[in-house]
Design a protein around this motif. Sequence first.
Motif, PDB file in Angstrom:
ATOM      1  N   SER A 188      44.619 -49.014 -63.628  1.00  0.00           N
ATOM      2  CA  SER A 188      43.421 -49.802 -63.436  1.00  0.00           C
ATOM      3  C   SER A 188      43.647 -51.239 -63.927  1.00  0.00           C
ATOM      4  CB  SER A 188      42.316 -49.084 -64.220  1.00  0.00           C
ATOM      5  OG  SER A 188      41.141 -49.796 -64.270  1.00  0.00           O
ATOM      6  N   ALA A 211      33.654 -58.138 -54.172  1.00  0.00           N
ATOM      7  CA  ALA A 211      34.056 -57.007 -55.019  1.00  0.00           C
ATOM      8  C   ALA A 211      32.822 -56.156 -55.305  1.00  0.00           C
ATOM      9  CB  ALA A 211      34.670 -57.503 -56.317  1.00  0.00           C
ATOM     10  N   SER A 212      32.957 -54.872 -55.088  1.00  0.00           N
ATOM     11  CA  SER A 212      31.788 -54.010 -55.079  1.00  0.00           C
ATOM     12  C   SER A 212      32.044 -52.747 -55.896  1.00  0.00           C
ATOM     13  CB  SER A 212      31.484 -53.732 -53.615  1.00  0.00           C
ATOM     14  OG  SER A 212      30.522 -52.764 -53.477  1.00  0.00           O
ATOM     15  N   SER A 213      31.285 -51.686 -55.627  1.00  0.00           N
ATOM     16  CA  SER A 213      31.355 -50.487 -56.466  1.00  0.00           C
ATOM     17  C   SER A 213      32.753 -49.861 -56.505  1.00  0.00           C
ATOM     18  CB  SER A 213      30.333 -49.457 -55.994  1.00  0.00           C
ATOM     19  OG  SER A 213      30.584 -49.107 -54.659  1.00  0.00           O
ATOM     20  N   GLY A 214      33.483 -49.923 -55.393  1.00  0.00           N
ATOM     21  CA  GLY A 214      34.833 -49.353 -55.376  1.00  0.00           C
ATOM     22  C   GLY A 214      35.744 -50.077 -56.355  1.00  0.00           C
ATOM     23  N   PHE A 215      35.665 -51.403 -56.333  1.00  0.00           N
ATOM     24  CA  PHE A 215      36.453 -52.208 -57.267  1.00  0.00           C
ATOM     25  C   PHE A 215      35.974 -51.969 -58.703  1.00  0.00           C
ATOM     26  CE2 PHE A 215      37.464 -56.174 -59.525  1.00  0.00           C
ATOM     27  CZ  PHE A 215      38.815 -56.293 -59.241  1.00  0.00           C
ATOM     28  N   ALA A 216      34.670 -51.918 -58.886  1.00  0.00           N
ATOM     29  CA  ALA A 216      34.105 -51.726 -60.233  1.00  0.00           C
ATOM     30  C   ALA A 216      34.574 -50.407 -60.835  1.00  0.00           C
ATOM     31  CB  ALA A 216      32.580 -51.779 -60.180  1.00  0.00           C
ATOM     32  N   ASP A 217      34.511 -49.327 -60.053  1.00  0.00           N
ATOM     33  CA  ASP A 217      34.903 -48.015 -60.573  1.00  0.00           C
ATOM     34  C   ASP A 217      36.406 -47.950 -60.855  1.00  0.00           C
ATOM     35  OD1 ASP A 217      32.343 -47.199 -60.425  1.00  0.00           O
ATOM     36  OD2 ASP A 217      32.634 -45.702 -58.860  1.00  0.00           O
ATOM     37  N   THR A 218      37.195 -48.470 -59.906  1.00  0.00           N
ATOM     38  CA  THR A 218      38.651 -48.347 -60.053  1.00  0.00           C
ATOM     39  C   THR A 218      39.166 -49.183 -61.224  1.00  0.00           C
ATOM     40  OG1 THR A 218      38.686 -48.125 -57.639  1.00  0.00           O
ATOM     41  CG2 THR A 218      40.815 -48.322 -58.721  1.00  0.00           C
ATOM     42  N   THR A 219      38.431 -50.233 -61.599  1.00  0.00           N
ATOM     43  CA  THR A 219      38.892 -51.093 -62.692  1.00  0.00           C
ATOM     44  C   THR A 219      38.189 -50.811 -64.022  1.00  0.00           C
ATOM     45  OG1 THR A 219      37.268 -52.788 -62.065  1.00  0.00           O
ATOM     46  CG2 THR A 219      39.504 -53.030 -61.175  1.00  0.00           C
ATOM     47  N   ARG A 220      37.282 -49.849 -64.067  1.00  0.00           N
ATOM     48  CA  ARG A 220      36.493 -49.682 -65.293  1.00  0.00           C
ATOM     49  C   ARG A 220      37.347 -49.445 -66.533  1.00  0.00           C
ATOM     50  NH1 ARG A 220      34.231 -45.823 -68.471  1.00  0.00           N
ATOM     51  NH2 ARG A 220      34.753 -44.083 -67.109  1.00  0.00           N
ATOM     52  N   VAL A 221      38.227 -48.454 -66.486  1.00  0.00           N
ATOM     53  CA  VAL A 221      38.972 -48.146 -67.711  1.00  0.00           C
ATOM     54  C   VAL A 221      40.048 -49.191 -68.028  1.00  0.00           C
ATOM     55  CG1 VAL A 221      38.452 -45.682 -67.703  1.00  0.00           C
ATOM     56  CG2 VAL A 221      40.501 -46.494 -66.524  1.00  0.00           C
ATOM     57  N   GLY A 222      40.488 -49.928 -67.007  1.00  0.00           N
ATOM     58  CA  GLY A 222      41.484 -50.983 -67.255  1.00  0.00           C
ATOM     59  C   GLY A 222      40.861 -52.253 -67.805  1.00  0.00           C
ATOM     60  N   GLY A 223      39.545 -52.353 -67.723  1.00  0.00           N
ATOM     61  CA  GLY A 223      38.847 -53.515 -68.258  1.00  0.00           C
ATOM     62  C   GLY A 223      38.095 -53.150 -69.533  1.00  0.00           C
TER      63      GLY A 223
END
Lengths: 284, 284
Positions: A188, A211-223
């Motif tokens: 992520s 950037a939308s929910s797909g980007f938000a979810d996929t990057t959550r733990v990396g951010g």
Amino acid sequence: MDLHRIGIIGLGLIGGSMGLDLQKQGHEVCGLTHKEETATRAKDRGLAQFISTDPKIIADCSIIILALPLPQLIHPSRDLLDALPTNAVVTDVGSVKKPIIKTWKNLHPNFVAGHPMAGTIQSGVEAGQKDLFVGRPWITTPDDTTNQHALSLVKELATSIGSKCITTDADTHDQAVALVSHLPVFISASLLKAVSNEKNNQLLTLAKKIASSGFADTTRVGGGNPNLGLAMAEYNNSEILNSIHSYRESLNQLEEVIRTQNWQKLEIELQNTKQRRSDFLDLN
Amino acid sequence: MDLHRIGIIGLGLIGGSMGLDLQKQGHEVCGLTHKEETATRAKDRGLAQFISTDPKIIADCSIIILALPLPQLIHPSRDLLDALPTNAVVTDVGSVKKPIIKTWKNLHPNFVAGHPMAGTIQSGVEAGQKDLFVGRPWITTPDDTTNQHALSLVKELATSIGSKCITTDADTHDQAVALVSHLPVFISASLLKAVSNEKNNQLLTLAKKIASSGFADTTRVGGGNPNLGLAMAEYNNSEILNSIHSYRESLNQLEEVIRTQNWQKLEIELQNTKQRRSDFLDLN
């Protein structure tokens, strides 16, 4: 279970939540915190009956829960070690087990390596909440030297606050958390880094707008909290590197299917990943 | 805006939602569906005033919205092309613009390439909902040959149902969606594939028990509808391959930092990714 005087070292998300649940079970809970300010706030929140920054607070406890961040579990302070009652059962909550066992196997005769899993994005003295562990795994990783009475007591404690007990070896534990918990952080984070590396400003401006929910979810733990990622990388180093290696193989295989435009194969791959996710998260 | 008779081809999530919103604005909406069964259900749901499987339904429309999946936008049926009124403004909703423009630039004089963005996991005739586009981007990608009157009308339509209009070129659009929308699908699918490739059953059994919200979020888009991933890979092929290439560079850089145990650098990297995510998702 029998009632105990239980010492909790650290009253953050995990320690504070345990303090609330264990008091409800009728135990006497003694909390040890590092700072006076935290102790005051923990008292206000009722995270334990007795709270102090003085390690003497845990003198008469029969069970001690080390609810500290990984670095402090792996390099415990002299003051803490001196304060641990020799007869108490001591367990920890660290998310990586091998380095903790390496440290603790010679430090206390009744040490039981544990990992109660409960994720919220909260941390600190405000984070503790009731019933955090209900239905969640609490893993113990005993070896030949583990005191069986101590192990039983920790499992009893875990069950009493609603956790599902899982027993495995430290190697399997550390590899499994690398795969499903630590690897996602670096996957992520790499996506966010790829975005940061992008030089085309017009593209970036548009990308930010869309950037939308797909980007938000996929990057959550990396951010998330950098200190957590750092501790994983440091203390589960070789397992994470193995996972990254295996992940890159999978990425390369998918890329090859896309590059060669083998749509039949890609469809099978994506059907498999969909099915795998359902299986893993019990979505069927 | 002036009231129009608007034809919507396809009454799935996007087309159905537009039908609901455009009727509310006072327009006359004519819906064309492929199957009788869908037409019946769309009538029950009130997705348009007039609904048919006969392309003649759109004969008198002044605006036509092609709300079809990518393959049908890139390879439109002869029946549909024959039914399009020459004087109407025609726009589409496809998530990749270059191949659609390549198809449509010679098919209709008033074609405007568009991409209204609205994500839910729903699809099909049951998916349409009111106000789906409020606050969401609606991108148009005109070029030198685009009819300016037609472009203005599409933007007016987008604004009228609450979308934020963005105008850019098709290249930038396709690269941006590759980076923040399509790449996450294949990153996420690769994680599920890495799990599938794991041979140690004891590890897998434990991994399944402990997989939690971090794993769920990071794998969400990679475990989604295989047909969507397939269409992205097919129609945004080179942009996705570029994004995967850039992503792997970032993954390799992070891996190198972890391998060399450069914790100071890793901390900076993870602080940067956290900041980048906040910037991108306006979380500051």
